[in-house]
Design a protein around this motif. Structure first.
Motif, PDB file in Angstrom:
ATOM      1  N   LYS A  98      -2.349  -0.747   3.321  1.00  0.00           N
ATOM      2  CA  LYS A  98      -1.745  -1.861   2.855  1.00  0.00           C
ATOM      3  C   LYS A  98      -0.298  -1.721   2.316  1.00  0.00           C
ATOM      4  CE  LYS A  98      -3.991  -4.347  -0.363  1.00  0.00           C
ATOM      5  NZ  LYS A  98      -4.947  -4.772  -1.376  1.00  0.00           N
ATOM      6  N   ASP A  99      -0.153  -0.566   1.710  1.00  0.00           N
ATOM      7  CA  ASP A  99       1.302  -0.302   1.297  1.00  0.00           C
ATOM      8  C   ASP A  99       2.165  -0.407   2.461  1.00  0.00           C
ATOM      9  OD1 ASP A  99       0.404   0.087  -1.424  1.00  0.00           O
ATOM     10  OD2 ASP A  99       0.416   2.309  -1.042  1.00  0.00           O
ATOM     11  N   TRP A 100       1.739  -0.193   3.720  1.00  0.00           N
ATOM     12  CA  TRP A 100       2.498  -0.255   4.912  1.00  0.00           C
ATOM     13  C   TRP A 100       3.308  -1.412   4.981  1.00  0.00           C
ATOM     14  CZ3 TRP A 100       2.750  -2.802   9.553  1.00  0.00           C
ATOM     15  CH2 TRP A 100       3.621  -2.443  10.397  1.00  0.00           C
ATOM     16  N   HIS A 136      -5.457   2.405   0.967  1.00  0.00           N
ATOM     17  CA  HIS A 136      -4.065   2.000   0.200  1.00  0.00           C
ATOM     18  C   HIS A 136      -2.862   2.182   1.062  1.00  0.00           C
ATOM     19  CE1 HIS A 136      -6.404   0.955  -3.386  1.00  0.00           C
ATOM     20  NE2 HIS A 136      -7.439   2.353  -3.287  1.00  0.00           N
ATOM     21  N   SER A 137      -2.931   3.375   1.706  1.00  0.00           N
ATOM     22  CA  SER A 137      -1.550   3.614   2.724  1.00  0.00           C
ATOM     23  C   SER A 137      -1.274   2.533   3.465  1.00  0.00           C
ATOM     24  CB  SER A 137      -1.794   4.944   3.096  1.00  0.00           C
ATOM     25  OG  SER A 137      -1.856   6.013   2.017  1.00  0.00           O
ATOM     26  N   THR A 185       5.116  -4.140   4.313  1.00  0.00           N
ATOM     27  CA  THR A 185       6.418  -4.733   3.919  1.00  0.00           C
ATOM     28  C   THR A 185       6.956  -5.660   4.842  1.00  0.00           C
ATOM     29  OG1 THR A 185       8.076  -2.895   4.490  1.00  0.00           O
ATOM     30  CG2 THR A 185       6.569  -2.655   2.478  1.00  0.00           C
ATOM     31  N   ASN A 222       9.084  -3.597   7.431  1.00  0.00           N
ATOM     32  CA  ASN A 222       8.050  -2.886   8.564  1.00  0.00           C
ATOM     33  C   ASN A 222       7.436  -4.002   9.599  1.00  0.00           C
ATOM     34  OD1 ASN A 222       8.358  -0.529   7.372  1.00  0.00           O
ATOM     35  ND2 ASN A 222       6.786  -0.552   6.219  1.00  0.00           N
TER      36      ASN A 222
END
Length: 202
Positions: free
Chosen positions: A7-9, A4-5, A11, A14
């Motif tokens: 996937k959240d990266w 999940h972390s 953006t 980024n």
């Protein structure tokens, strides 16, 4: 870092920063990111395309994304076509939905493949695998990939590069739609030529 972390990266900011960090490698980051998505379909292709358009400009950004996405799709297709007789793919071929989809592609060739690949959120990994285990010719597949990915990636690049002007100037939206029609028409013409040559050889 958990999934999940991870996937959240992903953006837009980024990814643009990542491309900028490896700017010394020239177009390689812009090409490799879309190529990698063909093998790891959970990666956000649309973000890679938008990041390329912002990092390299509309023209170069589109070109790098197009090369990467087309090359990745072709590699997946060739790997599936080469190893399509393995246990995993034999299992897929026994499923009725896969059988109906492969026969549908075989009967219609370029047209449906092109249209599927024009849309950004079509599961292209599934399309690549099904096309690979089908009997569709590699020439039809390459044609659909090159034309369909061009339309899809140009549309995303065009929108991502200047979304405000796209909304305010409907003429630009009309240009995008016209490009889709032109690519489809050219693709059908080339496909018919290929079929004629195959029939002549037969």
């Amino acid at each position: 870092m958990d999934f999940h972390s991870f996937k959240d990266w992903f953006t837009l900011e980024n990814i643009i920063d990542l491309i900028d960090q490896y700017r010394s490698f020239g177009p390689l980051p812009g090409i490799l990111l879309p190529l990698l998505e063909a093998f790891l379909p959970f990666l956000p292709l649309f973000l890679f395309v938008l990041a390329n358009a912002n990092a390299f400009g509309l023209g170069w950004g589109f070109l790098f994304s197009w090369i990467g996405a087309s090359a990745g799709a072709l590699l997946v297709f060739l790997l599936v076509r080469r190893y399509g007789d393995t246990r995993l793919f034999r299992f897929l071929l026994r499923r009725k939905k896969v059988q109906s989809l492969t026969s549908w592609l075989e009967q219609r060739g370029f047209g449906p493949l092109f249209l599927l690949l024009c849309f950004p959120f079509t599961p292209s990994a599934v399309v690549n695998i099904v096309a690979g285990i089908s009997k569709i010719s590699i020439y039809q597949y390459m044609l659909a990939i090159i034309a369909g990915k061009a339309v899809m990636i140009f549309t995303l690049s065009f929108i991502g590069h200047d979304i405000v002007s796209l909304i305010k100037q409907p003429v630009r939206t009309g240009i995008v739609l016209a490009i889709i029609v032109i690519f489809w028409f050219i693709g059908k013409k080339i496909e018919n030529k290929i079929k004629e040559k195959v029939q002549e050889r037969g």
